[in-house]
Motif scaffolding. Sequence first.
Motif, PDB file in Angstrom:
ATOM      1  N   LEU A   1       2.197   1.877  -3.431  1.00  0.00           N
ATOM      2  CA  LEU A   1       1.123   2.307  -4.332  1.00  0.00           C
ATOM      3  C   LEU A   1       0.739   3.761  -4.057  1.00  0.00           C
ATOM      4  O   LEU A   1       0.410   4.508  -4.987  1.00  0.00           O
ATOM      5  N   GLU A   2       0.776   4.150  -2.797  1.00  0.00           N
ATOM      6  CA  GLU A   2       0.457   5.538  -2.453  1.00  0.00           C
ATOM      7  C   GLU A   2       1.455   6.494  -3.115  1.00  0.00           C
ATOM      8  O   GLU A   2       1.067   7.537  -3.657  1.00  0.00           O
TER       9      GLU A   2
ATOM     10  N   PHE B   1     -10.137   1.241  -1.117  1.00  0.00           N
ATOM     11  CA  PHE B   1      -9.377   2.494  -1.230  1.00  0.00           C
ATOM     12  C   PHE B   1     -10.269   3.723  -1.236  1.00  0.00           C
ATOM     13  O   PHE B   1      -9.788   4.821  -1.480  1.00  0.00           O
TER      14      PHE B   1
ATOM     15  N   ILE C   1       0.836  -1.210   0.000  1.00  0.00           N
ATOM     16  CA  ILE C   1       0.000   0.000   0.000  1.00  0.00           C
ATOM     17  C   ILE C   1       0.866   1.255   0.000  1.00  0.00           C
ATOM     18  O   ILE C   1       0.592   2.216  -0.706  1.00  0.00           O
TER      19      ILE C   1
ATOM     20  N   LEU D   1      -5.797   3.088  -9.540  1.00  0.00           N
ATOM     21  CA  LEU D   1      -4.862   2.013  -9.902  1.00  0.00           C
ATOM     22  C   LEU D   1      -5.554   0.654  -9.921  1.00  0.00           C
ATOM     23  O   LEU D   1      -5.019  -0.312 -10.460  1.00  0.00           O
TER      24      LEU D   1
ATOM     25  N   GLU E   1     -11.880   6.967  -0.350  1.00  0.00           N
ATOM     26  CA  GLU E   1     -11.438   7.993   0.594  1.00  0.00           C
ATOM     27  C   GLU E   1     -12.551   8.316   1.561  1.00  0.00           C
ATOM     28  O   GLU E   1     -13.728   8.238   1.230  1.00  0.00           O
TER      29      GLU E   1
ATOM     30  N   PRO F   1      -5.537   6.890  -5.458  1.00  0.00           N
ATOM     31  CA  PRO F   1      -5.039   5.515  -5.404  1.00  0.00           C
ATOM     32  C   PRO F   1      -6.015   4.491  -5.977  1.00  0.00           C
ATOM     33  O   PRO F   1      -5.604   3.526  -6.621  1.00  0.00           O
ATOM     34  N   LYS F   2      -7.314   4.699  -5.783  1.00  0.00           N
ATOM     35  CA  LYS F   2      -8.254   3.690  -6.265  1.00  0.00           C
ATOM     36  C   LYS F   2      -8.246   3.583  -7.784  1.00  0.00           C
ATOM     37  O   LYS F   2      -8.652   2.547  -8.316  1.00  0.00           O
TER      38      LYS F   2
ATOM     39  N   ALA G   1       0.752   6.516  -6.957  1.00  0.00           N
ATOM     40  CA  ALA G   1      -0.468   7.271  -7.288  1.00  0.00           C
ATOM     41  C   ALA G   1      -0.220   8.767  -7.152  1.00  0.00           C
ATOM     42  O   ALA G   1      -0.650   9.560  -8.000  1.00  0.00           O
ATOM     43  N   HIS G   2       0.494   9.159  -6.096  1.00  0.00           N
ATOM     44  CA  HIS G   2       0.784  10.580  -5.897  1.00  0.00           C
ATOM     45  C   HIS G   2       1.639  11.113  -7.043  1.00  0.00           C
ATOM     46  O   HIS G   2       1.382  12.200  -7.580  1.00  0.00           O
TER      47      HIS G   2
ATOM     48  N   LEU H   1      -2.549   6.364   3.321  1.00  0.00           N
ATOM     49  CA  LEU H   1      -3.409   5.428   2.586  1.00  0.00           C
ATOM     50  C   LEU H   1      -3.620   4.129   3.371  1.00  0.00           C
ATOM     51  O   LEU H   1      -4.708   3.568   3.379  1.00  0.00           O
TER      52      LEU H   1
ATOM     53  N   LYS I   1     -11.071  -2.069  -5.361  1.00  0.00           N
ATOM     54  CA  LYS I   1     -10.986  -0.605  -5.261  1.00  0.00           C
ATOM     55  C   LYS I   1     -11.843  -0.043  -4.134  1.00  0.00           C
ATOM     56  O   LYS I   1     -11.565   1.061  -3.642  1.00  0.00           O
TER      57      LYS I   1
END
Lengths: 70, 70
Positions: free
Chosen positions: A51-52, B66, A48, A65, B68, A62-63, A55-56, B3, B63
């Motif tokens: 992945l964070e 994830f 995670i 991805l 938010e 992130p979702k 994504a940033h 995250l 997903k």
Amino acid sequence: MKLRETVGLNIRNLRNSKGLSQEQLALAADLDRSYISEIELAKFSASIDVLERIAHALEVAPKELFNERG
Amino acid sequence: MKLRETVGLNIRNLRNSKGLSQEQLALAADLDRSYISEIELAKFSASIDVLERIAHALEVAPKELFNERG
């Protein structure tokens, strides 16, 4: 398709759509280029936290991805 | 919020909404109960493969883990 394959393809497509090389994404996410390559090719199950950072660096939620592929 | 904290809270909420104990989720996902606890509490950065098993056991799209938090 395994989830890590979906994620790897999504990262590759997002990276290409932004015109970034693996080197550029690696630099932006503070990761090794070979590590980006392994994640894109689903050779490795990223965490995670990684992945964070990806994504940033790609400027997506992130979702994004994890979007399933049609 | 990092995250892994978002993911941990989402897993806990989804698990509770389905009336599952940590033990039951662990059994369904073939993971240790202590590992589920650590992920929910964001003490550990789970991998994609582990998240895939948890999402499958919770019967949600990966997903969804994830989303938010408002």
